[in-house]
Design an enzyme around this catalytic site. Structure first.
Site, short mmCIF file in Angstrom:
data_model
loop_
_atom_site.label_atom_id
_atom_site.label_comp_id
_atom_site.label_asym_id
_atom_site.label_seq_id
_atom_site.Cartn_x
_atom_site.Cartn_y
_atom_site.Cartn_z
N ASP A 155 5.77 -1.20 -0.62
CA ASP A 155 4.83 -1.47 0.46
C ASP A 155 5.04 -2.92 0.89
OD1 ASP A 155 2.89 -1.31 2.38
OD2 ASP A 155 1.36 -0.46 1.09
C1 BGC Z 1 0.26 -0.54 4.28
C2 BGC Z 1 1.15 0.68 4.42
C3 BGC Z 1 1.93 0.60 5.69
C4 BGC Z 1 2.72 -0.68 5.69
C5 BGC Z 1 3.64 -0.85 6.89
C6 BGC Z 1 0.99 -1.84 4.52
O1 BGC Z 1 0.12 -2.89 4.65
O2 BGC Z 1 -0.34 -0.53 3.01
O3 BGC Z 1 0.38 1.84 4.37
O4 BGC Z 1 2.75 1.73 5.83
O5 BGC Z 1 1.82 -1.77 5.67
O6 BGC Z 1 2.94 -1.12 8.03
#
Ligand code: BGC
Length: 738
Positions: free
Chosen positions: A262
């Site tokens: 993530d």
């Molecule tokens: C979130 C994810 C997301 C990623 C990309 C993160 O802050 O937890 O769910 O896919 O950002 O935008």
């Protein structure tokens, strides 16, 4: 490209090129004003921009085509760049939020929605969506419950697997499809006290029996990517959890796709105190098998040294790079780096009638009717009807995760009501009050208005005039779009106080009140149900919200949504889930409750339980009949058929969701009071009846036993078939596994 060609390509790549395939950079780096990307210096920025294997959060077919063209031309091996985006419940046509999709109890809704999302996003240049989120959620304080399909592993598994199939289709090289990324592995929804990015403590039994199955099912549906989660699991951050990623994900679930961290999660292992510095974090994440580092310099800045020092083998690097190249190849990017995206294609697919129809169907099925006293709904066309409240004419019916859509395309309540009632009928609208209390802290920044009071007084005055005129007032209330979503944990899960005040004032006028609640999470409702003649949860319904809601308000279709998460009496009950344990001292239904498991000041159960939702009709269900009493454990194909007769005894045609729950009476670990093991939506005309059957096989009653294995145990199982998780519509019956 053939596998052998991919292997030859890998062999020919320099170490730096290979490492950079594992680096993902923010899309802002490719925009004109790429000043703020968080990278340390200009040299790194130039290198990352030229060589990073993937990017995210950028879309727009013409822009992406241009970026791709330049990137490939400059890349030493002309390897295409991968574009990823959070298309969570809509790119341009926005479906109801995932929690609302959970309320449909209809995997086809999820599949069809995902197909539309994939088609629109792919036409806009996107290759991968960071969806579905298969996190099991039990705590309404956690803002990200809006992105989940709810509190039940079985429901989540069915919904998220359908999403994967919808996004990916038969073949992701098809320009109508994108690759899906199952997230956030694992157990992110178990975050302590509902706070985001925090620790999760779960026994392996609960993890394996409750939290992991939905990921497994979505991965089993063929998802090409998985994302690590931000949380720790029993003390270990997911991006460095070798057991979770190598033993569970790769070995047990046979996942051979791309594992992406993530955003910044590998670097955050330093903050957690799990790695000493970034280099250590890079080594731990590689060792755990994380292929792509999202948006930090940790891999880009440290892998070369780690390999040189022999701390990470080049073979390990090659494995990860090969997975990224394979994904690009599966998408057909070596043949067509644009994946079929053209301006013409984009214009012809987005927001089409067909796509809007899919969204409309989803809205109609997702609305959950909690109260309908004296058949207050549907609305009668001859009543004088007013719509009052901050959602009466609000274009933002999306969740905070429909970032790439345009709210201007949303059908508001006002617009849909005017269309439905026509010019000849007078209906009135009033915004009623401010949406938020002044100085409310939101996801991004606190909301403040210097003229809040003055503006609110004006709105309230006008609302009182409108209410005075009406026979029936439809109160359009709810959370702000940025009160749910990422980083929006709350300990007060009520709608803003100013809206409650508005409701009270309108109630004083003595009119019939229909309350609509727009929300991304279960709410504490206090006396909203008492003040309302009818109460309906509308979630974040998306582009076709107005139309779908109006169809239900006017009785064109009966509501049929069921709660995918329990609504509590009090926030103090959270986390709350129907499939809890009985305890050694269960609270008796009547009599003295001293020394039993209960609250002094609140029921144990939800105010509105999982699976609950009314229709405009009434249904009866017969006793459940089993075709035999014993299921043979040794014969995996053996099955018991459980059958009930469901009758629509009311005067209205309606859909009802019939739910199968099973209770394992005793196990080597204590078992939940009941668990959802099947559901079927049936549409019955007034007075019509039908038989509904479910097959029960041994695999349905497996759990993580004392042997540390996912298996079934012999014994007695109670079967309940009902219309929600709590109400005993029909007598339980039982069978034995022998
Ligand atoms: C979130 C994810 C997301 C990623 C990309 C993160 O802050 O937890 O769910 O896919 O950002 O935008």
């Amino acid at each position: 490209m053939k596998k052998t060609d991919l292997e030859a390509l890998l062999k020919d790549m320099s170490l730096e090129e290979k490492i950079m395939q594992l680096v993902q950079v923010p899309g802002s780096m490719f925009e004109e004003d790429a000043a703020l990307t968080g990278l340390s210096d200009k040299e790194t920025l130039d290198k990352f921009k030229a060589l990073a294997g993937s990017t995210l959060s950028i879309y727009g077919v013409e822009k992406l085509r241009k970026i791709q063209e330049e990137y490939i031309a400059n890349h030493p091996h002309h390897i295409p760049l991968l574009f990823m985006l959070d298309v969570i419940h809509g790119h341009k046509t926005v479906m109801p939020c995932p929690l609302a999709q959970g309320a449909t109890f209809d995997p086809e809704v999820a599949r069809n929605g995902a197909k539309v999302q994939a088609k629109e996003a792919a036409a806009d240049g996107v290759h991968v969506t960071f969806s579905p989120m298969a996190d099991l959620v039990r705590d309404a304080r956690w803002g990200r419950v809006v992105e989940s399909t709810g509190e039940d592993a079985y429901l989540n598994g069915k919904m998220t697997a359908s999403m994967v199939e919808g996004y990916q289709g038969e073949d992701i090289s098809d320009p109508n499809h994108v690759a899906a990324c199952v997230k956030h592995f694992a157990a992110y929804g178990g975050s302590m006290a509902g706070r985001d990015y925090t620790d999760v403590e779960l026994s392996e039994g609960t993890l394996r029996s409750q939290y992991l199955p939905a990921y497994e099912e979505a991965i089993g549906a063929g998802a090409k990517l998985v994302m690590t989660s931000f949380n720790t699991l029993n003390g270990i951050p997911s991006s460095g959890n070798k057991w979770l990623m190598r033993d569970v994900l790769r070995k047990d679930y046979k996942f051979d796709g791309v594992l992406i961290s993530d955003w910044g999660a590998i670097a955050e292992m330093v903050n957690w105190g799990f790695a000493e510095e970034f280099k250590d974090a890079a080594a731990k994440a590689m060792d755990a098998g994380v292929d792509i580092d999202m948006c930090t310099e940790v891999y880009g800045g440290n892998l070369a040294a780690l390999i040189k020092e022999g701390k990470i083998s080049e073979d390990l690097l090659d494995e990860a790079v090969m997975r990224v190249l394979t994904l690009k190849n599966d998408l057909g990017l070596f043949e067509d780096p644009y994946h079929g995206a053209t301006k013409e294609r984009f214009d012809s697919v987005v927001l089409s009638e067909e796509n809007r129809a899919v969204a409309l169907d989803a809205v109609r099925k997702s609305l959950v009717l909690l109260e309908n006293k004296n058949k207050a709904l549907p609305l009668k066309k001859d009543e004088k009807i007013a719509f009052i409240g901050p959602y009466a004419d609000n274009i933002d019916l999306r969740s905070s995760w429909a970032i790439s859509s345009n709210p201007e395309t949303t059908v508001t309540i006002k617009q849909a009501a005017e269309e439905a009632f026509g010019k000849d009928k007078e209906i009135r609208f009033s915004n009623g009050c401010q949406l938020l209390d002044n100085d409310t802290v939101l996801g991004f920044e606190p909301y403040h208005s210097d003229t809040w009071e003055e503006d609110n007084n004006k709105l309230m005055e006008e609302a009182m005039e409108t209410a005075k005129w009406a026979d029936t007032v439809v109160m359009c209330l709810g959370e702000h779009v940025f009160q749910s979503g990422e980083s929006t944990s709350r300990v007060d899960i009520r709608i803003p106080a100013v809206q409650i005040e508005l409701l009270k004032k309108v109630k004083e006028k003595g009119k019939k009140i229909i309350t609509l609640l727009f929300t991304g999470r279960p709410l504490v409702l206090d006396d909203i149900p008492e003040m309302s003649d009818a109460l309906m949860i509308c979630w974040r319904p998306g582009t076709e919200g107005g139309h779908g809601i109006m169809d239900v308000l006017l009785g064109e279709v009966s509501p049929s949504g069921k709660l995918p998460m329990s609504f509590p009496w009090s926030v103090g009950q959270e986390p709350l889930n129907y499939n809890c344990f009985k305890t050694g001292r269960p609270k008796p239904t009547e009599g003295n409750t001293m020394f039993t498991s209960r609250y002094l000041d609140c029921p144990n159960e939800a105010r509105y339980p999982f699976g609950y939702g009314l229709t405009y009709s009434e249904f009866e269900i017969s006793k459940c009949e089993l075709d035999k009493e014993v299921l043979k454990k040794s014969d995996k194909a053996d099955k018991i058929t459980a059958t009930v007769t469901v009758k629509n005894v009311g005067d209205v045609d309606a859909s009802q969701t019939v739910q199968l729950y099973i209770r394992d009476m005793a196990g080597s670990r204590v078992r939940p009071v009941r668990e959802l093991k099947g559901f079927k939506r049936v549409f019955l005309k007034a007075k019509e009846e039908t038989k509904v059957s479910f097959e029960i096989k041994e695999e349905l009653i497996r759990f993580w036993t004392i042997n540390n294995a996912y298996e079934s145990e012999e014994g007695t199982f109670e079967v309940f078939i009902r219309f929600d998780s709590m109400t005993q519509n029909s007598e339980a019956t039982s069978f034995r596994l022998e």
